[in-house]
Design an enzyme around this catalytic site. Structure first.
Site, PDB file in Angstrom:
ATOM      1  N   PHE A 114     -28.742  15.587  -4.483  1.00 53.88           N
ATOM      2  CA  PHE A 114     -28.870  16.059  -5.526  1.00 53.88           C
ATOM      3  C   PHE A 114     -30.092  15.171  -6.115  1.00 53.88           C
ATOM      4  CE2 PHE A 114     -24.799  17.369  -4.362  1.00 53.88           C
ATOM      5  CZ  PHE A 114     -24.663  18.289  -4.808  1.00 53.88           C
ATOM      6  N   ALA A 148      -6.374   1.050  -6.077  1.00 52.10           N
ATOM      7  CA  ALA A 148      -6.543   1.718  -7.671  1.00 52.10           C
ATOM      8  C   ALA A 148      -6.923   2.958  -7.115  1.00 52.10           C
ATOM      9  CB  ALA A 148      -7.409   0.557  -8.166  1.00 52.10           C
ATOM     10  N   ASP A 159       1.055  -1.624  -0.029  1.00 51.64           N
ATOM     11  CA  ASP A 159       0.009  -0.199  -0.114  1.00 51.64           C
ATOM     12  C   ASP A 159       0.917   1.509   0.040  1.00 51.64           C
ATOM     13  OD1 ASP A 159      -1.498   2.239   0.108  1.00 51.64           O
ATOM     14  OD2 ASP A 159      -3.428   0.623   1.277  1.00 51.64           O
ATOM     15  N   TYR A 172     -12.456   6.655 -14.770  1.00 50.20           N
ATOM     16  CA  TYR A 172     -12.144   5.496 -13.814  1.00 50.20           C
ATOM     17  C   TYR A 172     -13.243   4.207 -14.284  1.00 50.20           C
ATOM     18  CZ  TYR A 172     -13.399   2.799  -9.643  1.00 50.20           C
ATOM     19  OH  TYR A 172     -14.023   2.239  -8.385  1.00 50.20           O
TER      20      TYR A 172
END
Length: 732
Positions: free
Chosen positions: A200, A74, A31, A140
């Site tokens: 939203f 990622a 990591d 992505y």
């Protein structure tokens, strides 16, 4: 099992690491700590602070030889992928291919990758199955889709088992509540900070929320399964944002909400079909949304406090102040030294010692200490001071423009400042380059030393396991040395003790298979009369034995059906099943995959020993039997009788010794009488000659009551048999 988890300090990665650790696996984490936190993983593990695209990762693979790689590292921000697609590709594509290449190179058995529901894009067909067309909206989503294709190609080209999980909306403890987190963690962070929630759209848009613990459980279970390909990993439940807010109100109190216009590109409905993973892995999520929220809120209240944020902010302000002070220090020192030089210059004028030029020394000192930048500044200040001194002595400014001494002094200042500054700057640059090179080498040395120390530690631990573990290869080898015999009967007898010792049980039985594969005959068992094992078994009456003989694979009583052994394995020779070994009892905690494999390895060792003995028997057939008869020679029969006697003493396996009547022996030739006798015997019985030349018949695994049926068969064939009461007297 050795497991590498990339991104193991992150939100999902730490839960996955914890799940594998609970199952006794050896954990290694790679990591770069860009979003992960070491405090998320508190148990013993191996740790490497590296990016997944770093070349140093090869040293980690080379030193550990992993069984499973769980690739979770990622770049996970959709917004970042749009703003900086290159960085997204570097992590999600180049990093992935590096992990795939190293996994293939160093023999990883299974590679599990975290994909995302983002690969589907905007698709109104709900729920979305794995066979839906992928049309990602962001870089992505594109990088995750490309990653799935890479995994598929690596499996086809190199045989590396790859599995990709398309996560839905994962939530739970340890998830960040900033812009990088999910909607659950963001909402909870705002609620606990007494801030209002911004929704939203109308709030009826849906998401498929899955608790992180369920994700970790699915990944662990998939690691030892045969699953490959692409699977959705979700709760397969639609929950609207309004429903989520309602749950939060019930758990955390009143919540203020504000509705704004929908954001462009937001998906209105989201639900992934998880029926494929449910069926193929026999997995189902355990946590409902409300149950998962309770755990998440509890963790957030304990860990995410305002105090931690204020401390972090104070540290940041302090570090900025120190950084600014460090940058201003050379200028402060320059001006202080200039003030001293100006005072000394005025004092020199008062004493008329004009030959001392402190300004020149000032320029040299600043150039040597700080290099080019401070040298130029000191030159400028010295020129200004020199001009001021001349003007103070009554010179006109215009006259200085025609004064060659003035320009000569300025030229000296400039020359000295540039030369000293450039020389020192060049030297400093070289030193800095060497220092960086040294730091890089030290970093590499430290990394390799860490790898070496961890490898050595693992080696020492393995050595201790070999020395101390009751089922280590060292112990298995020492136990199976008992099988070093060229007599099949002795191997069968020793096998009971071998299996008992290795598997820690006292309930083992061994059956031979007749030449037609229709019957099993008991040749040895443990436990004396305590183990009630049938003496013969008709194969067609036992489906599990039929399947074992056909497929030549070990039977495992997974349903724990009564009346059946727990484990049964075939003893093979030249591709044929010669015998089966059954394990009837074992401690419940040992009825696991590890001990299943241990039993399989043990039986394979027994098969090797038996094959070697049978080859010897076949090669020495003319030396074992009396020519023209089916009777064993006295020395061979005596060895088999010895083996039966030892089995009787140790395991309570009974046997009976018979001999024909005197009249039968006198009236018939040896070849004739042995031929008649052999027709009435089983495959596990023997005919041989005793020490005094008498004919003896050994009925294996039989009592006197069992022998009465055999005596009747002999009488029907015209031979009268008698018991040899002192059978043990024939044992040498």
């Amino acid at each position: 099992m050795r497991v590498l988890i990339t991104g193991g300090y992150g939100f999902i990665g730490s839960f996955v690491a914890e799940r594998f650790y609970q199952e006794g696996c050896e954990i290694t984490i790679i990591d770069n700590l860009s979003t992960g936190n070491r405090s998320n993983v508190e148990f013993k593990h191996h740790s490497y602070a590296l990016s997944i695209e770093d070349k140093k990762c090869e040293e980690v693979f080379k030193s550990n030889r992993f069984d499973v790689v769980v690739h979770l590292a990622a770049q996970v921000s959709v917004a970042t992928s749009v703003e900086n697609p290159r960085a997204d590709t570097k992590s999600n594509v180049l990093g992935l291919t590096n992990m795939l290449s190293l996994s293939e190179k160093y023999g990883v058995k299974k590679f599990i990758m975290a994909s995302s529901a983002a690969v589907y894009g905007s698709n109104d067909r709900i729920p979305l199955g794995e066979d839906e067309i992928c049309d990602p909206l962001s870089p992505y989503g594109m990088s995750k889709w490309v990653g799935e294709l890479y995994c598929d190609k690596w499996q086809k080209m190199y045989g590396l088992e790859t599995l990709c999980f398309r996560f839905s909306n994962v939530y739970g403890p340890r998830q960040r509540d900033d812009g990088e987190g999910g909607v659950v963690s963001i909402f909870l962070g705002r609620i606990l900070s007494n801030k209002e929630l911004t929704l939203f759209g109308d709030g009826n848009q849906t998401r498929d929320f899955i608790y992180v613990g369920d994700v970790a459980d699915a990944i662990y279970r998939a690691s030892y399964s045969a699953l490959t390909g692409v699977y959705n990993l979700s709760s397969s439940t639609e929950s609207s944002i309004n429903e989520l807010v309602g749950h939060l109100q019930n758990l955390a109190g009143s919540v203020k909400t504000t509705y704004k216009d929908p954001r462009p590109g937001d998906i209105y409905r989201s639900k992934l079909d998880n029926s494929k993973i449910r069926h193929d892995l026999d997995w189902a999520p355990r946590y409902s949304l409300q149950d998962g929220l309770v755990k998440t809120i509890e963790w957030m209240r304990n860990e995410r406090t305002e105090t931690s944020h204020s401390v972090e902010k104070k540290k940041k302000e302090t570090s900025l102040f120190v950084k600014g002070l460090k940058a201003a220090l050379p200028y402060v020192e320059n001006f202080i030294l200039f003030a001293i030089v100006a005072w000394l210059s005025s004092a020199v004028v008062l004493t008329q010692n004009e030959f001392v030029d402190f300004k020149l020394f000032y320029i040299i000192v600043m150039g040597i200490i700080y290099g080019n930048r401070q040298a130029i500044l000191s030159v400028a200040l010295s020129i200004g001071l020199y001009t001021y001194e001349l003007l103070g002595n009554g010179r006109e400014l215009i006259s200085l423009l025609y004064d060659t001494d003035f320009f000569f002094r300025i030229a000296i200042y400039l020359f000295v400042g540039l030369v000293v500054g450039y020389t020192v700057e060049r030297k400093s640059s070289r030193l800095l380059a060497k220092q960086r090179q040294l730091e890089a080498m030290e970093e590499k040395h430290a990394f390799l030393s860490e790898v070496y120390n961890e490898t050595r530690q693992v080696k020492e631990e393995l050595q201790q396991q070999i020395l101390n573990s009751g089922d280590s290869f060292g112990k298995i080898y020492s136990v199976t040395k008992r099988l070093e015999s060229l007599e099949p009967e002795q191997i069968f007898t020793s096998t009971v003790s071998v299996v008992e010792s290795i598997m820690r049980t006292e309930a083992v039985s061994i059956y031979t298979v007749n030449r037609y594969g229709s019957y099993l005959r008991l040749v040895a068992k443990s436990g004396g009369d305590q183990l009630d094992a049938p003496k013969s078994m008709k194969v067609e009456d036992y489906p599990y034995i039929q399947n074992l003989l056909e497929n030549k694979e070990m039977f495992i009583n997974k349903k724990l059906e009564g009346g059946l052994p727990l484990l049964v394995a075939p003893v093979m020779s030249n591709g044929n099943v010669l015998a089966v070994i059954a394990l009837h009892q074992i401690q419940f905690e040992n009825f696991n995959l590890y001990h299943h494999n241990l039993f399989k390895v043990t039986v394979e060792l027994i098969s090797t020993a038996l094959s070697r003995a049978l080859m010897f028997v076949e090669a020495t057939m003319n030396q074992r039997y009396i020519e023209g008869t089916s009777a064993l020679k006295p020395e061979v029969f005596k060895e088999i009788l010895n083996s039966k006697a030892k089995a009787s003493q140790k395991h309570g396996v009974k046997y009976v010794l018979l001999t024909p009547s005197v009249s039968d022996r006198e009236q018939r030739e040896l070849s004739e009488i042995t031929q008649i006798i052999s027709r009435s015997l089983r495959e596990t019985d023997y005919i041989g000659l005793g020490d005094n030349g008498e004919i003896l018949v050994l009925l294996a695994n039989s009592s006197r009551e069992d022998a009465n049926f055999v005596l009747q068969r002999f009488n029907q064939n015209g031979i009268k048999m008698n018991f040899v009461d002192e059978g043990l007297q024939h044992v040498g």
